[in-house]
Design a protein around this motif. Structure first.
Motif, short mmCIF file in Angstrom:
data_model
loop_
_atom_site.label_atom_id
_atom_site.label_comp_id
_atom_site.label_asym_id
_atom_site.label_seq_id
_atom_site.Cartn_x
_atom_site.Cartn_y
_atom_site.Cartn_z
N ALA A 94 -10.85 36.89 -33.12
CA ALA A 94 -10.42 38.01 -33.95
C ALA A 94 -8.98 37.84 -34.40
O ALA A 94 -8.57 38.35 -35.45
N GLU A 95 -8.20 37.10 -33.61
CA GLU A 95 -6.80 36.84 -33.97
C GLU A 95 -6.64 35.54 -34.74
O GLU A 95 -5.53 35.03 -34.88
N GLY A 96 -7.77 34.96 -35.18
CA GLY A 96 -7.69 33.78 -36.05
C GLY A 96 -7.70 32.44 -35.33
O GLY A 96 -7.36 31.42 -35.92
N HIS A 97 -8.05 32.44 -34.06
CA HIS A 97 -8.13 31.19 -33.30
C HIS A 97 -9.57 30.70 -33.27
O HIS A 97 -10.40 31.29 -32.59
N PRO A 98 -9.90 29.64 -34.00
CA PRO A 98 -11.30 29.18 -34.02
C PRO A 98 -11.73 28.57 -32.68
O PRO A 98 -10.91 28.03 -31.95
N ALA A 115 -3.82 23.14 -33.49
CA ALA A 115 -4.12 23.97 -34.66
C ALA A 115 -4.32 25.44 -34.27
O ALA A 115 -4.65 26.27 -35.12
N GLY A 116 -4.15 25.74 -32.98
CA GLY A 116 -4.34 27.13 -32.53
C GLY A 116 -5.78 27.45 -32.19
O GLY A 116 -6.15 28.61 -32.09
N GLY A 117 -6.60 26.43 -32.04
CA GLY A 117 -8.00 26.64 -31.70
C GLY A 117 -8.26 26.55 -30.21
O GLY A 117 -7.35 26.30 -29.41
N ILE A 118 -9.49 26.78 -29.85
CA ILE A 118 -9.90 26.73 -28.45
C ILE A 118 -11.10 25.80 -28.35
O ILE A 118 -12.02 25.88 -29.16
N CYS A 119 -11.05 24.93 -27.37
CA CYS A 119 -12.12 23.95 -27.19
C CYS A 119 -12.94 24.34 -25.97
O CYS A 119 -12.39 24.56 -24.90
N ILE A 120 -14.24 24.44 -26.14
CA ILE A 120 -15.09 24.83 -25.01
C ILE A 120 -16.29 23.91 -24.88
O ILE A 120 -16.74 23.31 -25.86
N GLY A 121 -16.80 23.81 -23.66
CA GLY A 121 -18.03 23.06 -23.42
C GLY A 121 -19.23 23.88 -23.87
O GLY A 121 -19.14 25.09 -24.08
#
Lengths: 452, 452
Positions: A94-98, A115-121
């Motif tokens: 919601a805050e723009g972090h893919p 890039a401000g993103g989040i990496c998940i399994g």
């Protein structure tokens, strides 16, 4: 309360109020039906999976004697795996972090973070989703690939539902071709991982990394600066250092923590916020240091010590660990993507300038000795090295069924063990319970050989 | 007598006095025990394989009614497969022409020819060598890979014994990792075939082709000139044009030649001298032209017409063709590496200058739509196009067991057939006889549907 200790440029994610009481037999993976409905999940089916995961967790983990107190945090993570953590991810989105989903250690996570993103399994370690996959995919392929596809096809994994896009790669035939089908269910960006490590292959990988940087910049609408990338490299290196610290502690005899808990932490590493995870893991390691000093262990000093080599064990694939440790031995090392291959190598932090930094990053990734490479001599040496470092008494080679690259490389691992006089057992398995009896018999016979 | 009509730079190979009488029930693959002993073969075992091959050939091919006379040449090739042809290769080697073995259509044969070398297929289509392979390799991999490895490990294939080195590639996981083990038995040069077709992947392939040119030049001690390469491109294009001509003739209704004979010719294409093969194939096609004019056929005009798509059928894998044509249908097209994928695309012969010629060569190879690529949309379109061109009534998709890339791509082939209203049957099989009864039932049911 668990604090989120993120530093820029990692997104500041609002902390969720996870329960912090020590988990008892009342443990359950918490239910968030409204959240799941908002993610277009099959809530009824997923709720059953949630209950089964909770039961399996209670049986595998909470039944252990003499666990370190620091495991409470990781128990909470499992309790909130499809609830609190998903809320964090939704808040970040919601805050723009893919949110980028993957199931390979060859993803340059630093670029996602920068890039401000989040990496998940992604989910891929359970039998429950395989019938969903087999409606489309052939049966004779890797259970991890089938399970992952089935989780998306059946809408029974909150991580597949929360991801903005998937990062796919070409590390094996089954994954490579399955991305094409998965892309119809969720956008999938495929990077070509080279199969050799000669200069032209590495040049390809460098171009793919640059293309992925552009992809991340386009996704966020923000150019990655040197400072962004430096901070992200620091975050990821710190996480790797914490995992290295845990791994070294596991090598102590007697081991201050079980192999099951070690594997669990390595699995959670793919889902948790990296900064918070690092902080909590160091806290656990502080406790393990004390245990080492006081010779506090999970097993008797003379227990058989086993190292695992081979295919990754995705959450909640605890089958081999349950059997080995249920038979009184302790697993002290996983030479696997969910294991040392994820954290053994660091990126050079002293390098400056975007081009040099990207080169340092690709240098680190090309050290990964996945069986997808040919030739892959360095992995054979690495297995022997990790065996020596870990103080294990024997190696169990684990291949997922139909995982051709690990299955065929097993020939060379076996030969190396014979040559080095290392006791060795090779297991090939899927996620079903059908072979558990036979595996138990083979594992018990192997362990007897180790303690003779 | 069969004349060898080689042109420079293709090595002038002394012609062997193949028997030219029309083959009768006395057909056998000729025995050359001394030759085989000189190649360090297991002569006793190979002799049994030779007899079995002769029996299978008699049963599958010589039992056919109304065969074209031009098939005599190809019958002779089988009779001399491990004798006369091997003598030719040994004579060529003695004159400094290296022999390169492979089992992939992604080898740039033009560079082998231009350097004065000879490119040959490897044995890999028989159940007989699989127990040899399974002493080392896992069971759950492609029968073609296992069969090939077993032929070398057991020293029961004259082509593996006569080759100076193997050309390996990275088209699938099973082959990629097996080359590492095969390299211990015979030197193996592995080229990285890209998995995508974006610019960076194609750049990798171009570098690999240049490296292979250097490899061939080092092997022969001779620099490849533009004239050498132009001549080799001409030889290979001519061969492809002859195969295209045969394929177009097979599309005529009624078909002037059986699918079994068509497949056989496509298989022999990998073993024979390319210039002689082209000449003999055109002679056969002249005869087939006459047959078309006179409506002479191998089957009744109303026979079901079937196209095969999928995994390659290496010599002597005639299982599906035997079942389909044994049931009264005719196979009119193979969309396969042993089929159209080997010859559908030509190299631009108008280009001059070494760099441009190599670019034209790589351009042609990147048109190959092997299932190893992702995405691979052009193959789906190609299957439908070949179905329309061939005048087939239905498609049988054939996957070798555990062949992940074709198995998973089968999902999209099936969908395309459903969308286009093409009758469709998918078969997955190995080289054993175990599933023949079940396959026969399924094939007969499918053919009934075509002729309803």
């Amino acid at each position: 309360m668990i604090k989120v200790a993120a530093v820029a440029p990692v997104p500041q994610v609002p902390a969720v109020d996870f329960a912090t009481e020590k988990i008892m037999s009342t443990f359950e993976v918490k239910a968030y039906p409204e959240l799941w409905r908002s993610l277009d999940m099959d809530v009824e089916r997923f709720d059953k999976a949630r209950q089964m995961l909770g039961d399996a967790y209670t049986q595998s983990f909470l039944s252990q004697q003499n666990r370190p107190d620091g495991m409470v945090y990781f128990d909470d993570m499992i309790a909130e795996l499809h609830g609190g953590r998903i809320k964090e991810l939704m808040a970040a989105k919601a805050e723009g972090h893919p949110v980028v989903g993957t199931f390979c250690v060859y993803i340059p996570e630093e670029l996602v973070l920068a890039a401000g993103g989040i990496c998940i399994g992604l989910c891929g370690g359970s039998q429950g989703s395989i019938p969903d996959a087999e409606k489309t995919l052939p049966r004779n392929i890797c259970p991890m690939v089938k399970s992952a596809y089935g989780f998306k096809a059946g809408r029974i994994c909150s991580y597949f539902q929360v991801a903005d896009f998937l990062y796919g790669e070409t590390t094996c035939d089954a994954k490579k071709k399955t991305w094409e089908l998965l892309d119809r269910l969720i956008p999938t960006h495929v990077m070509e991982i080279p199969q050799c490590k000669n200069p032209q292959s590495i040049a390809l990988w460098q171009e793919e990394v640059k293309a992925f940087k552009v992809k991340m910049e386009e996704t966020t609408g923000k150019e990655i600066t040197e400072a962004d990338l430096a901070a992200a490299i620091k975050v990821m290196n710190d996480k790797r250092r914490a995992l290295q610290r845990l791994n070294n502690l596991r090598h102590h005899n007697p081991a201050p923590i079980s192999g099951k808990d070690g594997l669990l932490i390595e699995q959670i590493a793919f889902y948790d916020d990296p900064v918070r995870f690092t902080e909590k893991l160091h806290a656990l390691c502080d406790e393990l240091d004390q245990r080492v000093e006081n010779q506090v262990s999970v097993q008797a000093q003379n227990s058989a010590r086993v190292m695992i080599a081979g295919s990754p064990m995705a959450l909640p694939n605890w089958k081999v660990h349950n059997l080995v440790e249920g038979a009184g031995a302790v697993i002290v090392n996983e030479e696997s993507c969910v294991g040392t291959r994820y954290f053994k190598d660091l990126i050079d932090e002293s390098v400056t300038g975007m081009d040099n930094m990207l080169a340092a990053l690709t240098d680190r990734y090309k050290e990964i000795d996945c069986s997808c490479f040919t030739p892959n001599n360095e992995r054979i040496d690495q297995v022997v090295k990790e065996f020596r470092d870990s103080g294990a008494h024997g190696i169990i080679n684990y291949s997922l069924q139909f995982c051709h690259t690990y299955n065929i490389e097993e020939v060379r691992i076996r030969e190396a063990c014979e040559q080095e006089g290392i006791p060795y057992l090779s297991l090939e398995s899927d996620y079903s319970q059908e072979d558990v009896g036979q595996m138990q018999t083979r594992i018990e016979a192997f362990l007897e050989q180790l303690t003779d």
